[in-house]
Scaffold this active site. Structure first.
Site, short mmCIF file in Angstrom:
data_model
loop_
_atom_site.label_atom_id
_atom_site.label_comp_id
_atom_site.label_asym_id
_atom_site.label_seq_id
_atom_site.Cartn_x
_atom_site.Cartn_y
_atom_site.Cartn_z
N SER A 18 0.84 -1.20 0.00
CA SER A 18 0.00 0.00 0.00
C SER A 18 0.88 1.24 0.00
O SER A 18 2.05 1.19 0.40
CB SER A 18 -0.86 -0.03 1.27
OG SER A 18 -1.52 1.19 1.47
N TYR A 58 -3.19 0.21 10.67
CA TYR A 58 -3.10 -0.18 9.25
C TYR A 58 -1.73 0.19 8.67
O TYR A 58 -1.09 -0.62 7.99
CB TYR A 58 -4.21 0.50 8.44
CG TYR A 58 -4.23 0.10 6.98
CD1 TYR A 58 -4.74 -1.14 6.59
CD2 TYR A 58 -3.74 0.94 5.99
CE1 TYR A 58 -4.76 -1.52 5.26
CE2 TYR A 58 -3.77 0.57 4.66
CZ TYR A 58 -4.27 -0.67 4.28
OH TYR A 58 -4.28 -1.04 2.95
N1 LIG Z 1 -8.71 -0.02 -1.36
C1 LIG Z 1 -7.60 0.68 -1.15
O1 LIG Z 1 -7.61 1.92 -1.14
C2 LIG Z 1 -6.29 -0.04 -0.93
C3 LIG Z 1 -5.10 0.68 -1.02
C4 LIG Z 1 -3.89 0.03 -0.84
C5 LIG Z 1 -3.87 -1.32 -0.57
N2 LIG Z 1 -5.03 -2.01 -0.47
C6 LIG Z 1 -4.93 -3.44 -0.15
O2 LIG Z 1 -5.51 -4.18 -1.21
C7 LIG Z 1 -5.83 -5.48 -0.72
C8 LIG Z 1 -7.20 -5.86 -1.27
O3 LIG Z 1 -8.18 -5.00 -0.72
P1 LIG Z 1 -9.30 -4.28 -1.58
O4 LIG Z 1 -9.12 -2.83 -1.39
O5 LIG Z 1 -9.36 -4.85 -2.92
O6 LIG Z 1 -10.64 -4.62 -0.70
P2 LIG Z 1 -11.65 -5.83 -0.79
O7 LIG Z 1 -12.40 -5.82 0.49
O8 LIG Z 1 -12.39 -5.79 -2.06
O9 LIG Z 1 -10.68 -7.10 -0.84
C9 LIG Z 1 -10.17 -7.71 0.31
C10 LIG Z 1 -10.58 -9.17 0.29
O10 LIG Z 1 -9.99 -9.83 1.41
C11 LIG Z 1 -10.92 -10.78 1.88
N3 LIG Z 1 -10.63 -11.11 3.28
C12 LIG Z 1 -10.70 -10.29 4.36
N4 LIG Z 1 -10.37 -10.97 5.47
C13 LIG Z 1 -10.10 -12.24 5.08
C14 LIG Z 1 -9.71 -13.42 5.78
N5 LIG Z 1 -9.55 -13.43 7.11
N6 LIG Z 1 -9.50 -14.55 5.05
C15 LIG Z 1 -9.69 -14.55 3.71
N7 LIG Z 1 -10.05 -13.48 3.00
C16 LIG Z 1 -10.26 -12.33 3.69
C17 LIG Z 1 -12.28 -10.12 1.71
O11 LIG Z 1 -13.32 -11.08 1.68
C18 LIG Z 1 -12.10 -9.36 0.41
O12 LIG Z 1 -12.54 -10.13 -0.69
C19 LIG Z 1 -5.75 -5.40 0.81
O13 LIG Z 1 -4.53 -6.01 1.23
C20 LIG Z 1 -5.71 -3.91 1.07
O14 LIG Z 1 -5.05 -3.58 2.26
C21 LIG Z 1 -6.25 -1.41 -0.66
#
Ligand SMILES: NC(=O)c1ccc[n+]([C@@H]2O[C@H](COP(=O)([O-])OP(=O)(O)OC[C@H]3O[C@@H](n4cnc5c(N)ncnc54)[C@H](O)[C@@H]3O)[C@@H](O)[C@H]2O)c1
Length: 266
Positions: A143, A156
């Protein structure tokens, strides 16, 4: 020629957001996928969308046995594993150490670190043998919060700084057999949720009030990204041709957020 023809990859957190966009991109590039999701409903959706190009496992990244099941089912179905993508994660919704009750802070910390860091550690461990055999690679979703502030609270930000250290140390340990890299996404419109111990399990980043404008305002490129904006970077890192000499690399895909604002911008 497609970049990932006949490659086999695993993606955790594949039913929404960045994980789902990466799954679509990898399928379009010719890959077969093992996907980890949390619910039967998510599994059905992915089976309907991708058919026999995927095998879906229901589980929790915090359990080693679920990670083992994921790797086993993928290798059993497709014969090998080329790339493990650790992506499942949650956000802290800017929960502050200053104002959060100590007991909640402790349980929120444990839940967030168990999903965001331990989940990656256990996924890496479970996939090591298969990746050693194929001389494959791992990719982890990092991130902008792996480097800079503003994209989360202390819990976070600390978890994503830890992910950066994990990627680099594991890349060093796993060379020369396995490449280990990351993608550091900036503000992305996804349904990212938060720790249930902080009452945030139903929180949804993309439907939070004013989120798109807020991300746009704090990002030099002036817009909030969509999950598919990052997907090609995962394909680059997974590619045995294009990513051949890359390990320990974490590619920023953050709209320049880590650069801070220019003096003429607010
Ligand atoms: N959205 C943002 O702004 C952003 C920015 C930087 C990094 N990220 C990172 O991107 C990654 C994906 O997140 P996203 O933004 O696509 O959100 P998202 O919620 O769409 O995806 C996260 C997924 O993780 C799954 N998950 C959560 N806890 C879990 C567990 N205990 N076991 C199995 N699966 C689990 C959820 O069901 C979900 O499908 C994460 O690591 C997040 O920190 C997101």
């Amino acid at each position: 020629m497609m970049k990932l023809q006949d490659q086999v990859a695993i993606i955790t957190g594949a039913s929404s957001g960045i994980g789902l966009a990466v799954a679509k991109r990898f399928i379009n590039e010719g890959a077969k996928l093992g996907l980890l999701v949390r619910t039967e409903k998510d599994a059905e959706m992915l089976n309907e969308t991708f058919g026999d190009k995927v095998i879906v496992t229901i589980g929790d990244v915090r359990n080693y046995s679920d990670n083992e099941k994921l790797v086993e089912s993928t290798v059993n179905k497709f014969g090998k594993l080329d790339c493990f993508i650790g992506n499942a994660g949650i956000w802290d919704y800017m929960s502050a150490v200053n104002t959060t009750d100590a007991k909640l802070l402790e349980s929120g910390y444990r839940e967030l670190f168990d999903i965001n860091l331990l989940g990656y550690v256990l996924g890496a461990k479970a996939s090591l043998a298969a990746l050693k055999e194929s001389k494959g690679s791992m990719i982890f979703t990092a991130s902008s919060s792996s480097y800079s502030l503003g994209g989360g609270g202390p819990l976070y930000v600390a978890s994503k700084h830890a992910v950066l250290g994990f990627i680099r140390a594991l890349a060093w340990e796993s060379a020369p057999d396995i490449r280990v890299n990351g993608v550091a996404a900036g503000g992305t419109l996804t349904p990212l949720s938060g720790p249930s111990s902080l009452g945030l399990e139903d929180a949804n980043l993309e439907t939070s009030d004013g989120i798109e404008e807020m991300i746009g305002a704090m990002t030099p490129l002036k817009f909030a990204s969509k999950p598919e904006d990052h997907a090609g970077i995962f394909a680059l890192l997974a590619s045995r041709e294009d990513g051949k000499y890359m390990t320990g690399a974490v590619i920023l895909s953050d709209g320049g957020i880590g650069l801070g604002m220019r003096p003429d911008q607010k």
